[in-house]
Structures are given as structure tokens and as C-alpha cells.
Design an enzyme around this catalytic site. Structure first.
Site, short mmCIF file in Angstrom:
data_model
loop_
_atom_site.label_atom_id
_atom_site.label_comp_id
_atom_site.label_asym_id
_atom_site.label_seq_id
_atom_site.Cartn_x
_atom_site.Cartn_y
_atom_site.Cartn_z
N LYS A 70 -24.94 77.22 -10.88
CA LYS A 70 -24.68 75.87 -10.59
C LYS A 70 -24.71 75.94 -8.81
CE LYS A 70 -19.69 76.10 -10.32
NZ LYS A 70 -19.65 77.34 -11.05
N THR A 72 -27.04 77.79 -7.15
CA THR A 72 -28.31 77.28 -6.98
C THR A 72 -28.57 75.59 -7.54
OG1 THR A 72 -28.56 79.04 -7.39
CG2 THR A 72 -30.50 77.52 -7.59
N ARG A 93 -18.51 75.41 -1.58
CA ARG A 93 -17.32 76.73 -0.67
C ARG A 93 -17.90 78.19 -0.21
NH1 ARG A 93 -14.50 78.71 -5.97
NH2 ARG A 93 -17.13 77.86 -6.64
N LYS A 104 -20.44 89.89 -9.53
CA LYS A 104 -21.33 87.95 -9.59
C LYS A 104 -22.64 88.52 -8.48
CE LYS A 104 -20.32 83.10 -8.34
NZ LYS A 104 -19.68 82.16 -8.36
N ALA A 272 -12.26 79.10 -9.16
CA ALA A 272 -11.40 78.44 -9.93
C ALA A 272 -10.21 78.86 -11.41
CB ALA A 272 -12.86 77.26 -10.31
N PHE A 300 -16.55 77.25 -11.31
CA PHE A 300 -16.33 77.93 -12.81
C PHE A 300 -17.18 76.81 -13.89
CE2 PHE A 300 -13.98 81.65 -11.86
CZ PHE A 300 -14.73 82.70 -11.69
N PHE A 381 -35.64 78.68 -17.59
CA PHE A 381 -36.20 79.57 -17.71
C PHE A 381 -37.27 79.58 -18.68
CE2 PHE A 381 -31.42 80.69 -16.57
CZ PHE A 381 -31.71 81.60 -16.10
N TRP A 409 -34.53 76.69 -8.90
CA TRP A 409 -34.51 78.09 -8.33
C TRP A 409 -36.18 79.47 -8.45
CZ3 TRP A 409 -37.02 82.47 -9.95
CH2 TRP A 409 -36.67 84.06 -9.33
#
Length: 555
Positions: A70, A72, A93, A104, A272, A300, A381, A409
Site C-alpha cells: 500500500k 509503495t 504516516r 512488518k 489502524a 491496513f 509481481f 516497485w
């Protein structure tokens, strides 16, 4: 293949003064923190004379171990908008040290779509979280000192609701007994710690509109109850001024940059799943004034971060989103459909189709409950097959929602141009933004509305304690406040082991408490904890620094 931190460390950064110039910020509003970071003076918002840009919210499907990307995607979208000629500013954030050293890892994006300097952003940054922790713990110290010094307010030590905090995953501190060792060491009582990003002061800072509003909110914080069952506030303890003094610099948004030098405001960091999961109102307002497009995210899945962004932050700050991006990956959807984590690289249309309801439910909530235009961003991906991507696109089109492939990415802003064009198109469409529940509903009605309309559960079940607490909060006049649901991020339900799009479940609300400074009521569901623990193999084991100060192992 380069790691995220290697990409960040090898990419030349512009001096923060140049980023400020790109954003249109006069030098007099910039307070540099070294070469590549700065605080922005709040007078900028008072002095700037510009219309608001378009507000874009980036959210996601229910998280899985496969990752969704998210942040990224948010960064790559902002860069992509710049590449197609739009003036964009990203608002994010700040990462918590808890997840950085836990499961994470960092939260500054990834690959070629990052905010930098990523090591600084992930580790201490400009000290905002330390200031929040200090203010929280000052209030805790003043509560216990007030009791020790005679307890003129008649605070019941058994009913103190204010907990100390630390920005670290430390399960050992969830429940403690303090004040031991005799009278001179305080009053023995049960106590505990929350992680800083779940603290009320974090929420207060993120929802404040300025110093005076911050001070007023701090004064309204309820710290506990008297022997006569009356609430006691930080204002009554005369703590608000000192707390505000600790927070005066933390209130100023932080300016950094993306790898492609798009201005980025990184400020505040409430979780969140426990808190309201959005960056500060001040940073969002600045992004709207500085850019034609302000791209922000909520933590999230959309059932948590987006719901709170829309029902709490937008309601309080008078914000109106223009478009929503729901991020998904084929890999994550296959996990929701029952595929094994070790087999996600192989084409599996059956598992993908079984997992699609999770994405479609999030999309449907955005378009049908909140009435907002939406696009699905597939964070691509290399293992995704054309058949899998075509299936996702077909299912989304059945809901009237377009799909854009995001390859940020690997390609940075260039991989986000298609998404950027769709977002620009959506921002020009008409919509009638609505909230999930009306402001004048009771707290119980608001909780039930979220459970039924957003989670798609059958009902909210309230424990005896929760019912008693709801009655007390109603008597205190809290019914007009929005609700901040504390729920597992891994499921629409309150059971982390129910992935996909479960139905017919009940959500158990075991505790309800007021965050009067923040201006909302927190409903804790299931077994959600306000202090996480570290995993068996925490990320901290792989983080190191060499003799030249170069950090490795962050991701």
C-alpha cells in the site's frame, strides 16, 4: 537484486531546501533537521492562499503474509502523477519502531517507490514519537503524584484508565503492578503500557488543527474516575500546558522526498487496527494546499484504515475525498482463496477466484457505502500470469470498477503512470460522499452499523462490561462522537483466522472507552491488544550498523 535499503542509500537526494522549492514552500517556513529532513512552520497554512487540490485515499485488501504494497503504491502513484505533468504531494504516516523491529519491518515504501532517507524515517526520524511518549508519561506521572500528594480530586486508583506508553513491541509491559516498596514510592496499583502509536496523544496530535486546539484536546483527556464515579481530566490535573510544550515541535509536519524528489509530508503514525490509522490532519491540509493532487493512505485493509479515515478524520476535519485506490496483489488474493504460501508463484485461478470476494467486498464498501469513485491497483509481481490478471480485471468490471497495473516497485513513477491517469479521470467524476453512520446515532448504533455495513457481520455482541461502559459514556454525553473500532487486521471479523469474505459472524465488543481528547470512542473487539509483542524471529535480529554508520537489514 538490490534491497530496499540499498536502493535508498545509492539514490542521490536533493537538499531539503530544493524539495521545499519544488513544493512551493517559502524558505521562512522551513526548519531543517539536517540535509534531507525539515519541519514546516504551521504559519504556512495561515498564510498560504491557494485552493485545495484533489484528495486521493490509498487503501487495500485485508492484509496477508504475502504483502499488499500500500505505501509503495501510494509513493509510486504520487511519482506517477508528477510524470504525467500533475503537481502531486504525498502525505504518509511515520513508522513505529514496534513493527520496524518486529514482523512488518519499515514503512517507507519499497523498491523504486520509497520516501527517503528511509533509515531516518524508520528510526527516530525527527523525534515526534519520543515527544508523544514523553507527554503521555508525564500525564501518568502527574496522576500518580496527585494521588500521593493527598488526592484532592479523589481519584480512585482502581479506576485509572490512563496507561503509560513506549514505542516498542513489549508484551511484558501489557500488565504491570507499580508503586511498590512502601509509601514513599507511591500507591501500589495495577497498571500497564500501550505502544505509543496506539496512545490517545498520538490520535490527539494527528487530529489537532493547531497549538490551541492541541492544548484544548489534551485538557479534555479522561484519565480515570473518582470514588463518586465522576470522570477526571488532564485539565483538572493542570497537565495540558506542560504536555503541549513537549508537543509543540512534534505538531509541525515533516518534509522529506521520494526517490524521484516528489515532496512528501510524513507526520503522525496511529495504528489502524487499534487507533484511527491516518497521518495528521495538518499534513493532509498542507498537501492539499501545496499540490493539485494530495495522495495519502490509511493503514491496513479498507475495513479499518479507510473506514476510520472516512468516518473519523474526514468527518472531524471536513475533508472530502475525490478518489479511492484499493491495492491488491494476485498473491494475497490466492492466500485468501486457500492457496498455500509456498505455492503462490504458480498459476492458480481456482484459488484466485475463491479469494476475489475479499477484494470485491472492500471495493463494494467504498462505492456503495461511501459512494466514492474507486480504482483497483494490482501491485504486480513477476509470477502473476496474464490469465490471473485478466480474471481480476473481469471481476472488478462486474462492479463497474477499473483495474490498473502498478509496477512502481520495479519501475518507480514510470510504473505508476497508468494508475495516475485513471486516478485523474476519477477525480473529475461526480460523486455524493456519505458516511457509514449519522453523527446523531447512539454509540451502539454506530458500532452495529460498522459491523453490518462494513464488516458484513450479522451483529455486534456486547459483553456485560461493554454494556455498562456504553451506558456510562452515554450519560457523559459521548453519543455524538464517532467510533474507533479496535479489531484484528487479518479478517473482516474479529477472528484473525477467518480470511476472505466471511459472513454471518458476530463481532464481540468487550470494552468501550472514551478518548475525549481525540474526540472518539474506542470499541475493543475480540482479543485485540494495545501493546503488541515481538515474533519468534524479530526483524531486529537482522538490523546492524557498520563503523561508517551505514545501516543494513531494514526493509
Amino acid at each position: 537484486m538490490l534491497t530496499d535499503i540499498q536502493i535508498a542509500q545509492q539514490t542521490p537526494l536533493k537538499p531539503i531546501s530544493e524539495i521545499a522549492e519544488i513544493a512551493g514552500i517559502d524558505e521562512k517556513y522551513i526548519e531543517p533537521y539536517g540535509r534531507n529532513k525539515a519541519k514546516i512552520d504551521l504559519n504556512l497554512l495561515r498564510d498560504i492562499n491557494a485552493p485545495d487540490g484533489k484528495l486521493i485515499l490509498v487503501t487495500a485488501i485485508t492484509p496477508t503474509p504475502a504483502g499488499e504494497g500500500k505505501t509503495t503504491t501510494t509513493v509510486g502513484l504520487a511519482d506517477g502523477l508528477r510524470r504525467i505533468g500533475k503537481k502531486s504531494v504525498v502525505a504518509l504516516r511515520e513508522p513505529s519502531l514496534g513493527p520496524v523491529f518486529g514482523v512488518k519491518g519499515g514503512a517507507a515504501g519499497g523498491g523504486w517507490a520509497q520516501v527517503v532517507p528511509m533509515e531516518d524515517i524508520n528510526l527516530h526520524f525527527t523525534g515526534d514519537f519520543h515527544a508523544i511518549g514523553a507527554a503521555s508519561n508525564l500525564l501518568a506521572a502527574m496522576i500518580d503524584n496527585h494521588i500521593y500528594q493527598g488526592n484532592a480530586l479523589r481519584i480512585d486508583p482502581r479506576r485509572i484508565t490512563w496507561r503509560r506508553c513506549v514505542d516498542m513491541n513489549d508484551r511484558q509491559l501489557r500488565f504491570v503492578v507499580d508503586g511498590l516498596g512502601g509509601r514513599v514510592n507511591g500507591t501500589p496499583r495495577e497498571d500497564g503500557y500501550d505502544i505509543t502509536v496506539a496512545s490517545e496523544i498520538m490520535a490527539v496530535l494527528c487530529l489537532s488543527s493547531g497549538i490551541e486546539d492541541l492544548k484544548a484536546r489534551l485538557g479534555r483527556i479522561v484519565v480515570g474516575y473518582t470514588y463518586d464515579d465522576e470522570p477526571v481530566t488532564a485539565g483538572q490535573l493542570k497537565a495540558a500546558g506542560a504536555m503541549c510544550a513537549l508537543l509543540k515541535d512534534a505538531l509541525k509536519p515533516n518534509l522529506v522526498q521520494t526517490l524521484e524528489h516528489t515532496p512528501a509530508l510524513v507526520h503522525g503514525g496511529p495504528f489502524a487496527n487499534i487507533a484511527h490509522g491516518c497521518n495528521s490532519v495538518l499534513a493532509t491540509r498542507m498537501a492539499l494546499k501545496l499540490g493539485d493532487y494530495a495522495v495519502t493512505e490509511a493503514g491496513f485493509g479498507a475495513d479499518l484504515g479507510a473506514e476510520k479515515f472516512l468516518d473519523i478524520k474526514c468527518r472531524m476535519a471536513g475533508l472530502r475525498p475525490d478518489a479511492v485506490v484499493v491495492v491488491a496483489t494476485v498473491r494475497a488474493l490466492k492466500l485468501h482463496g486457500g492457496a498455500k504460501k509456498t505455492e503462490l508463484g504458480a498459476e492458480n485461478l481456482e484459488a484466485l477466484e475463491a479469494g476475489m470476494p475479499n477484494l470485491l467486498r472492500h471495493v463494494g464498501n467504498i462505492t456503495e457505502v461511501y459512494k466514492l469513485p474507486c480504482v483497483v491497483a494490482i501491485n504486480r509481481f513477476p509470477t502473476d500470469t496474464e490469465a490471473e490478471l485478466a480474471l481480476v480485471e473481469a471481476k472488478c468490471r462486474e462492479l463497474g470498477v477499473n483495474v490498473a497495473l502498478s509496477e512502481v516497485w520495479a519501475k518507480g513513477g514510470a510504473g505508476g503512470e497508468a494508475l495516475a491517469r485513471e486516478v485523474v479521470r476519477l477525480c473529475e467524476t461526480e460523486h455524493g460522499f456519505e458516511f457509514c453512520y449519522p453523527a446523531d446515532a447512539t454509540l451502539k448504533q454506530k458500532i452495529s452499523a460498522i459491523v453490518k455495513k462494513i464488516y458484513h457481520g450479522s451483529e455486534a455482541v456486547f459483553t456485560a462490561d461493554a454494556k455498562k461502559q456504553l451506558k456510562k459514556l452515554s450519560e457523559m454525553g459521548c453519543d455524538g462522537m464517532p467510533v474507533c473500532m479496535a479489531k484484528t487486521q487479518y479478517s473482516f471479523s474479529d477472528d484473525a483466522k477467518l480470511p476472505g469474505a466471511p459472513e454471518g459472524f458476530k463481532v464481540t465488543v468487550r470494552q468501550v472507552k472514551v478518548s475525549a481528547g481525540a474526540g472518539f470512542v474506542v470499541a475493543l473487539t475480540g482479543d485485540i491488544m494495545t501493546m503488541p509483542g515481538l515474533p519468534k524471529a524479530p526483524a531486529a535480529e537482522n538490523i546492524d550498523v557498520d563503523e561508517n554508520g551505514v545501516i543494513t537489514g531494514l526493509f
